[in-house]
Design a protein around this motif. Structure first.
Motif, PDB file in Angstrom:
ATOM      1  N   LYS A 284       0.693  -1.176  -0.555  1.00 21.09           N
ATOM      2  CA  LYS A 284      -0.176   0.211   0.244  1.00 21.09           C
ATOM      3  C   LYS A 284       1.058   1.003  -0.212  1.00 21.09           C
ATOM      4  O   LYS A 284       1.858   1.422   0.946  1.00 21.09           O
ATOM      5  N   LEU A 285       0.395   2.507  -0.497  1.00 17.72           N
ATOM      6  CA  LEU A 285       0.600   3.409  -0.213  1.00 17.72           C
ATOM      7  C   LEU A 285       0.564   4.206   1.134  1.00 17.72           C
ATOM      8  O   LEU A 285      -0.743   4.399   0.770  1.00 17.72           O
ATOM      9  N   SER A 286       1.311   4.896   2.287  1.00 13.57           N
ATOM     10  CA  SER A 286       0.863   5.199   2.734  1.00 13.57           C
ATOM     11  C   SER A 286       1.236   7.004   3.420  1.00 13.57           C
ATOM     12  O   SER A 286       2.549   6.269   3.095  1.00 13.57           O
ATOM     13  N   PRO A 308       7.901  -1.279  -3.029  1.00 16.11           N
ATOM     14  CA  PRO A 308       9.011  -1.308  -3.236  1.00 16.11           C
ATOM     15  C   PRO A 308       9.466  -1.274  -4.473  1.00 16.11           C
ATOM     16  O   PRO A 308      11.305  -1.347  -5.406  1.00 16.11           O
ATOM     17  N   ILE A 309       8.927  -1.241  -5.756  1.00 18.38           N
ATOM     18  CA  ILE A 309       8.749  -1.093  -6.667  1.00 18.38           C
ATOM     19  C   ILE A 309      10.230   0.002  -7.138  1.00 18.38           C
ATOM     20  O   ILE A 309      10.175   1.325  -6.230  1.00 18.38           O
ATOM     21  N   ALA A 360       4.698  10.880  -5.874  1.00 16.18           N
ATOM     22  CA  ALA A 360       4.196   9.847  -7.217  1.00 16.18           C
ATOM     23  C   ALA A 360       4.744   9.522  -8.232  1.00 16.18           C
ATOM     24  O   ALA A 360       4.186   8.615  -8.809  1.00 16.18           O
ATOM     25  N   ASN A 361       6.350   9.691  -8.543  1.00 12.89           N
ATOM     26  CA  ASN A 361       6.708   8.973  -9.452  1.00 12.89           C
ATOM     27  C   ASN A 361       6.906   7.220  -9.337  1.00 12.89           C
ATOM     28  O   ASN A 361       6.619   6.499  -9.917  1.00 12.89           O
ATOM     29  N   VAL A 362       7.011   7.090  -7.385  1.00 17.80           N
ATOM     30  CA  VAL A 362       6.849   5.682  -7.415  1.00 17.80           C
ATOM     31  C   VAL A 362       5.059   5.155  -7.865  1.00 17.80           C
ATOM     32  O   VAL A 362       4.759   4.451  -8.469  1.00 17.80           O
ATOM     33  N   GLU A 363       4.081   5.644  -7.722  1.00 10.53           N
ATOM     34  CA  GLU A 363       2.891   5.795  -7.824  1.00 10.53           C
ATOM     35  C   GLU A 363       2.263   5.700  -9.358  1.00 10.53           C
ATOM     36  O   GLU A 363       2.021   4.158  -9.905  1.00 10.53           O
ATOM     37  N   PHE A 364       3.215   5.997 -10.314  1.00 10.24           N
ATOM     38  CA  PHE A 364       3.064   6.001 -11.902  1.00 10.24           C
ATOM     39  C   PHE A 364       3.919   5.419 -12.512  1.00 10.24           C
ATOM     40  O   PHE A 364       3.956   4.364 -13.555  1.00 10.24           O
ATOM     41  N   GLY A 368       1.671   2.658 -14.308  1.00  9.30           N
ATOM     42  CA  GLY A 368       2.209   2.503 -15.614  1.00  9.30           C
ATOM     43  C   GLY A 368       2.425   1.077 -16.225  1.00  9.30           C
ATOM     44  O   GLY A 368       2.205   0.582 -17.171  1.00  9.30           O
ATOM     45  N   PHE A 369       3.639  -0.136 -14.727  1.00  5.21           N
ATOM     46  CA  PHE A 369       3.819  -1.078 -15.572  1.00  5.21           C
ATOM     47  C   PHE A 369       2.941  -2.176 -15.298  1.00  5.21           C
ATOM     48  O   PHE A 369       3.355  -3.476 -14.850  1.00  5.21           O
ATOM     49  N   SER A 370       1.965  -2.049 -13.999  1.00  3.56           N
ATOM     50  CA  SER A 370       1.020  -3.025 -12.962  1.00  3.56           C
ATOM     51  C   SER A 370      -0.178  -3.066 -14.527  1.00  3.56           C
ATOM     52  O   SER A 370      -0.877  -3.484 -14.422  1.00  3.56           O
TER      53      SER A 370
END
Length: 414
Positions: A284-286, A308-309, A360-364, A368-370
């Motif tokens: 999760k993103l928290s 963890p990406i 923001a970059n991690v969520e992108f 984007g890759f899932s």
């Protein structure tokens, strides 16, 4: 480090949580006090010692980026941990079933490595041994039972009844922060509907300091090089899966697990021949939009936890504590209150841009890759190929991956 408290249990700074972020901050503060030759009363409150069921120093491994190594060297900590690290000299990024692929190589940027992989349990034991040489009051095993905000100091009561006060409380107590909950501070969460399966895996050929990030239909799969044991090559696996698939992989026989892993990853790292104990963590993103409160600062996983990406979690948390050390150092030099509103708001201001951009970059990347929507698939694969075809495009990607933030560290990147 002392295990007894100061005579009146009054501290300048109390750190709640002694895992990677909290223990590193305590060492950094002790070093700051020595450098500035100013008295600084520091308390560290931790529920477990490393190796005693400590959730922050478990069997996982993490990648510490090159920029983070630079900051740890500035704090005088990395030279004492470097023997525990395994270098990442090359990173291979690919998209399973598609043509997208690129690499990042330390030699291209005139660097010895892109990062280092460390095992948390071993690092935790070393950090605590370093703390024993510092003027830090350790309350361990101990938990915060309650905290009350005061005008001049925070009042903390521990689970054994001990009462202490602190001008500044630093909450480094993880995702389920007791301090955040007691102060009823909001936490935003985004459920990625994925579970990370984590394990150590043996391979039949040397890893040669290569790390891999492979994007699959279910989510990213990362492999990090580890120190060899008895001449056998080891890697650390983080495999993002749908919850039901993760449950199957956790309960699968070793041979079935290794076959599934081989099918998802391929043979670029060799054949997977054995796997250790498997663990699972929901992804999760928290994040706290404002990781401060009255005389309180939240850092590391207490302030934000990331997917963890790209391995940015600890590296972002380290930048939290480096920034906090900077503002505390400035307050000490100017004779100001180390827990006052000026300090906490200055910290918030300095951290906002980096935190927001990294989150923001991690969520992108996760979104984007899932995603198997074909225009996105085509776009991301073209992007990976462009990085391979035009090496100069890799520089800004590498800078972000390696966490270059300070002017000194950035000047080393060529």
């Amino acid at each position: 480090m002392t295990t007894s408290s100061t005579p009146n249990n009054a501290f300048d700074i109390a750190i709640v949580g002694g895992a990677m972020a909290g223990a590193t901050l305590a060492l950094g503060l002790a070093n700051l006090a020595q450098v500035q030759q100013r008295p600084l009363r520091i308390a560290l409150i931790e529920a477990n010692r490393p190796g005693d069921g400590h959730p922050g120093f478990d069997a996982r491994s993490i990648a510490i980026a090159q920029g983070s190594i630079f900051e740890l060297e500035r704090l005088g900590i990395w030279p004492k941990l470097s023997h525990l690290g395994t270098a990442i000299e090359n990173i291979h990024v690919s998209d399973r079933g598609h043509f997208g692929m690129t690499t990042l190589n330390a030699s291209d940027f005139h660097l010895p490595y892109l990062g280092q992989v460390v095992e948390l349990e071993r690092v935790g034991a070393k950090l605590f041994s370093l703390l024993e040489q510092q003027d830090v009051s350790l309350f361990c095993p101990a938990k915060v039972a309650s905290i009350v905000a005061g005008v001049d100091a925070q009042q903390l009561t521990l689970d054994d009844g001990t009462a202490i006060s602190a001008k500044l409380v630093v909450a480094a107590d993880g995702l389920n922060s007791k301090i955040r909950q007691d102060f009823k501070q909001p936490l935003e969460q985004v459920d990625f509907e994925q579970v990370a399966v984590v394990a150590n895996v043996l391979t039949d050929k040397p890893h040669q300091e290569w790390a891999y990030e492979r994007f699959t239909d279910s989510g990213p799969l990362a492999i990090l090089p580890m120190a060899n044991v008895d001449g056998q090559s080891r890697v650390s696996l983080v495999w993002a899966l749908a919850p039901e698939h993760a449950e199957l992989m956790l309960g699968a026989e070793k041979s079935a697990f290794l076959d599934a892993l081989q099918d998802a990853f391929g043979y670029r790292a060799g054949r997977f021949i054995d796997v250790g104990e498997r663990y699972a963590y929901p992804l999760k993103l928290s994040y706290m939009a404002r990781p401060i409160y009255q005389r309180t600062v939240f850092i590391g996983n207490a302030a934000q936890t990331l997917h963890p990406i790209a391995g940015q979690g600890f590296n972002l948390g380290l930048r939290d504590l480096v920034c906090l050390l900077e503002v505390i150092g400035e307050a000490l030099e100017q004779g100001e209150d180390v827990g006052g509103a000026k300090l906490t708001h200055e910290y918030l201001s300095r951290r906002q841009q980096d935190r927001d951009a990294t989150i923001a970059n991690v969520e992108f990347l996760v979104r984007g890759f899932s995603n198997q929507y074909w225009p996105l698939v085509a776009g991301r694969n073209l992007g990976l190929r462009l990085l391979s075809w035009c090496p100069p495009l890799k520089t800004p990607i590498a800078r972000k991956a390696m966490g270059w933030k300070s002017p000194q560290s950035a000047s080393q990147f060529r």
